[in-house]
Enzyme design. Sequence first.
Site, PDB file in Angstrom:
ATOM      1  N   VAL A  30       0.832  -1.207   0.000  1.00  0.00           N
ATOM      2  CA  VAL A  30       0.000   0.000   0.000  1.00  0.00           C
ATOM      3  C   VAL A  30       0.867   1.258   0.000  1.00  0.00           C
ATOM      4  O   VAL A  30       0.547   2.227  -0.696  1.00  0.00           O
ATOM      5  CB  VAL A  30      -0.989  -0.020   1.181  1.00  0.00           C
TER       6      VAL A  30
ATOM      7  N   SER B  71      -0.052   9.111  -5.423  1.00  0.00           N
ATOM      8  CA  SER B  71      -0.010  10.499  -4.945  1.00  0.00           C
ATOM      9  C   SER B  71       0.866  11.379  -5.829  1.00  0.00           C
ATOM     10  O   SER B  71       0.481  12.499  -6.185  1.00  0.00           O
ATOM     11  CB  SER B  71       0.515  10.545  -3.505  1.00  0.00           C
TER      12      SER B  71
ATOM     13  N   GLY C  80       2.082   1.687  -3.499  1.00  0.00           N
ATOM     14  CA  GLY C  80       0.963   2.137  -4.333  1.00  0.00           C
ATOM     15  C   GLY C  80       0.575   3.578  -4.069  1.00  0.00           C
ATOM     16  O   GLY C  80       0.385   4.363  -5.000  1.00  0.00           O
ATOM     17  N   GLU C  81       0.472   3.941  -2.808  1.00  0.00           N
ATOM     18  CA  GLU C  81       0.081   5.313  -2.474  1.00  0.00           C
ATOM     19  C   GLU C  81       1.148   6.312  -2.891  1.00  0.00           C
ATOM     20  O   GLU C  81       0.836   7.413  -3.336  1.00  0.00           O
ATOM     21  CB  GLU C  81      -0.229   5.461  -0.989  1.00  0.00           C
ATOM     22  N   SER C  82       2.399   5.941  -2.765  1.00  0.00           N
ATOM     23  CA  SER C  82       3.481   6.832  -3.190  1.00  0.00           C
ATOM     24  C   SER C  82       3.355   7.132  -4.683  1.00  0.00           C
ATOM     25  O   SER C  82       3.441   8.290  -5.107  1.00  0.00           O
ATOM     26  CB  SER C  82       4.840   6.201  -2.875  1.00  0.00           C
TER      27      SER C  82
END
Length: 144
Positions: free
Chosen positions: A62, A70, A65-67
Amino acid sequence: MVILPPDLDPELVARLGESGGGELPRRMGIEFLELSATHSVARMPVEGNRQVVGLLHGGAHVVLGESLGSISSAIHAGPGRYAVGIEINATHSRSITEGWVTGTCTALVLGRTLCTHEIVMTDDDGRRLSTVRMTNMLRDRAAD
């Protein structure tokens, strides 16, 4: 060396250069390879990111993925705007105990106020490990 779009907001380029993508991605060993609003790629070592039984921690998927989601949304937002994550989910399909995980981020929706990206994590053999979907809201920066 990271591949960046030529028309990228100079302030965002400076922030990425100074922070390495942020404290947590840097601590987890994430290496950004290609960044754009529509397609971004990064990789992360399994070593140092395992949970107690030796598997890559689900939260590490996660974070990768979020990096990517974003930063890709921030690139789309452009100068004077920023991205704020409002929803993220992950489906873990396969475990991994060693090697590298590569995240490939693809834009699903690039709107004026919302961006949604799908990030697929694969192992060194190209097998899907997890799928992350993230939605960011785009906001205007406050005037100084």
